[in-house]
Enzyme design. Sequence first.
Site, short mmCIF file in Angstrom:
data_model
loop_
_atom_site.label_atom_id
_atom_site.label_comp_id
_atom_site.label_asym_id
_atom_site.label_seq_id
_atom_site.Cartn_x
_atom_site.Cartn_y
_atom_site.Cartn_z
N ASP A 377 0.82 -1.22 0.00
CA ASP A 377 0.00 0.00 0.00
C ASP A 377 0.86 1.28 0.00
OD1 ASP A 377 -2.14 1.65 0.26
OD2 ASP A 377 -2.86 0.82 2.15
N ASP A 488 -6.54 -6.62 -2.31
CA ASP A 488 -6.98 -6.50 -0.93
C ASP A 488 -8.43 -6.02 -0.84
OD1 ASP A 488 -6.73 -6.50 1.82
OD2 ASP A 488 -4.92 -5.27 1.85
N CYS A 536 -6.74 -11.08 -0.55
CA CYS A 536 -6.48 -10.64 0.82
C CYS A 536 -7.70 -9.84 1.26
CB CYS A 536 -5.23 -9.76 0.82
SG CYS A 536 -4.86 -8.98 2.40
N ASP A 558 -3.32 -11.08 8.89
CA ASP A 558 -2.43 -9.94 9.15
C ASP A 558 -1.57 -10.20 10.38
OD1 ASP A 558 -2.99 -8.40 7.01
OD2 ASP A 558 -4.26 -6.95 8.04
C1 GLA Z 1 -4.45 -4.93 4.76
C2 GLA Z 1 -3.60 -6.14 4.41
C3 GLA Z 1 -2.17 -5.89 4.78
C4 GLA Z 1 -1.66 -4.65 4.09
C5 GLA Z 1 -2.56 -3.47 4.40
C6 GLA Z 1 -2.19 -2.26 3.56
O1 GLA Z 1 -4.56 -4.77 6.11
O2 GLA Z 1 -4.11 -7.29 5.02
O3 GLA Z 1 -1.38 -7.00 4.46
O4 GLA Z 1 -1.61 -4.88 2.71
O5 GLA Z 1 -3.92 -3.76 4.15
O6 GLA Z 1 -3.00 -1.20 3.83
#
Ligand code: GLA
Length: 739
Positions: A377, A488, A536, A558
């Site tokens: 991100d 995601d 994700c 996470d």
């Molecule tokens: C989510 C994903 C993480 C990461 C963040 C980025 O929480 O699960 O692995 O990529 O977003 O904002």
Amino acid sequence: MRYIILNRRDLTMSIQIFHTDLYPTCFHLQTPGSSYVMGVSQDGLLIHLHYGAPVAQAENLTRAENSPWFPAKPGETLLDHVPLEYSGSGMADLRPAAISVEWPEDGDNIADLRYQDYALLPGKPQMEGLPQVYTEKEEEAQTLRITLCDAKGLQVDLFYTIFDNSDALIRRTRVSNKGTSPVVLHRIMSSALDLPDSRMELVHLHGAWAREFNEERMPVGHFRQCISSTKGASGHQHNPFAALVTPGCNESAGEVYAASLVYSGNFLIETDVDAMDQLRFTIGLNDWCFSWQLLPGEEFCSPEAVLVYSAQGLGHMSRTYHRLYQNRLCRGSWRDRPRPVLLNTWEGVYFDFNRDKLLHLAKAAAEQEIELFVLDDGWFGHRDSDNSSLGDWIPNEKKLGCTLRELAEDVNRLGMKFGLWVEPEMVSPDSDLYRAHPDWALCRPNRPATLARTQLILDLSRTDVQDYLIDAMSSVFESAPIDYIKWDMNRNMTEIGSFASPEKSAGEIAHRYMLGLYRVMETLVTRFPDILFESCASGGGRFDPGMMYYMPQAWTSDDSDAIQRLDIQGGCSLVYPPSCMSCHVSAVPNHQVGRVTSLDTRWNVAVMGGGFGYELNMTALSDEEKEIVRKQIRTYKEDRGFLFTSELYRLEAPADGMFAYAQVAPDKSRLAVTCIRRMFRAQRAPLWLRLNGIAPDKQYVEKSSGEVYSGTELLNRGVRIVLDDADFSSVRLDFVEKK
Ligand code: GLA
């Protein structure tokens, strides 16, 4: 009289059709380890006669004294106690129905489903627009379609597919309006199962963000129990999976009836025990706020449910799901290919990077022989936190110091592939996209919308929004040499409604959203066949079979702490193949729980998954750590072919608080055994770990010690486990067959 169709000697599956006096038509689906038997009663009800271990003479189940009927008076049936294959609604069966309908023109809510006919179909007919298990060759599978009808023109087609050499049974339901007036569906289950004995325990997976896939087991009660999601995604809290097991069932013994839904949205799994102690087990779309109008001529398809019966405990159930999902649900050029070792930037630098920092990281990764560098991100719009820019998929060249293509090419020059994070389904209120199209967000018109992670969800029930997303993502994927995408999705649905169709119910919009999302994903994975896609949803918030059809791996959680991951990955492996699990070695103290574990233990846990990599600041490693990591990566690369195709056996831990698993080659010629301790306890007798899944008549050499073991010794006596006297210590042993 009995006749058999679709029963080839060289196949382990068969579908038999026969008729007896009591049941004019009967069906028997047989897999190597299960039988599924149904019979049509003389008044056209489809009765469930048996699901469980194989029976040789299924017609015996239809003897009059075996009849599961409870006639109150001659000719009168207490429908409420009859094991029905797919119960209609509004009549005398007062248990949770498999389908419930309403005819708006006259308020009628009855679906009186009577048998009409059947068809035997070679292979597995595919449906449009939903993820599903598939065949590569027609002879791999056989399908039975049974058609039930209500006099008003409602037609319900039940599909049952079995695969050769598998104890999975795939079910789905198609409803068609063949009548002359509209009908509204309020509930449509993919599978319903009436079992005669309710002395069972329910096993399911519950969790939360960063704590997914906890296995829970409880007796089935004399009431309605449900596992479900209303979150607009399968969710962290419950997974679309449940198993009914006989008390005492363990990894290798006991009966299991499992159900898993190939769907990524709101789902419902229910158990209901009736007054006669019979158990109804249903799985399908959540009926919460659900209504779907079918005009004359229209049809509706439920998602698929994959049932597995195992008479050999949970281990056989898991491996049945693993084989089917890895080989016949996952698709594409990456299905059979071991995945590259990656470095993901998220826990290493979060949003805080610029060109120099990224290249510095990339160089450190290349030195460690990482193969894929993933920029997470923060690379687009003006996104330096999670407060903005979702929807503005324009690289932030000021922050990157170059174009995305230039960055990717720099990474390529270092000998690595380049991967990117996206969260396409979302929009930040602070984005050009939202300012231009506020009506593209999911929301009930004239109501405030709840923000979560400062974002809203795009209304993918709308074709124009789907088309925009396909174009926006295609531009990103074409803008640079991108080999991997992490897709995601970081919030739940709330105030579910569409500006385009404000009259539609939340349940309908939520399902239309999923259909739209699947269309977007289908288009993109077809258009970009070489990209490795990973799904994700704040970790494992949408880790389900639906996503697996499009994206062959998923970020499991996470929470990257090795010890928490034992439960997370162990629970996940109940249903999902390890090849689909993404598991990373991260920094210590761990960012989610603050725990410090050794690099060895972190590696021993992460290599359980097929999506293996690192998620830490590689520039911050000491020379000694770099040496360990390089060795880990080399070992992983040498072994990944074996690991990717290995079968997982969860082992009985040698002592409380330990976790052990074996990765076993399908021909049993090799296995890797891992044992991890949680807390150390003083004064312990030697630990013995009994293995599973290996050939008793083979001999195995343990590589590090050179010791030779017989298969029976490893199975029945076990191998001595020596761990450091410390919390979180672990050991991995490699056995190869002695030729
Ligand atoms: C989510 C994903 C993480 C990461 C963040 C980025 O929480 O699960 O692995 O990529 O977003 O904002």
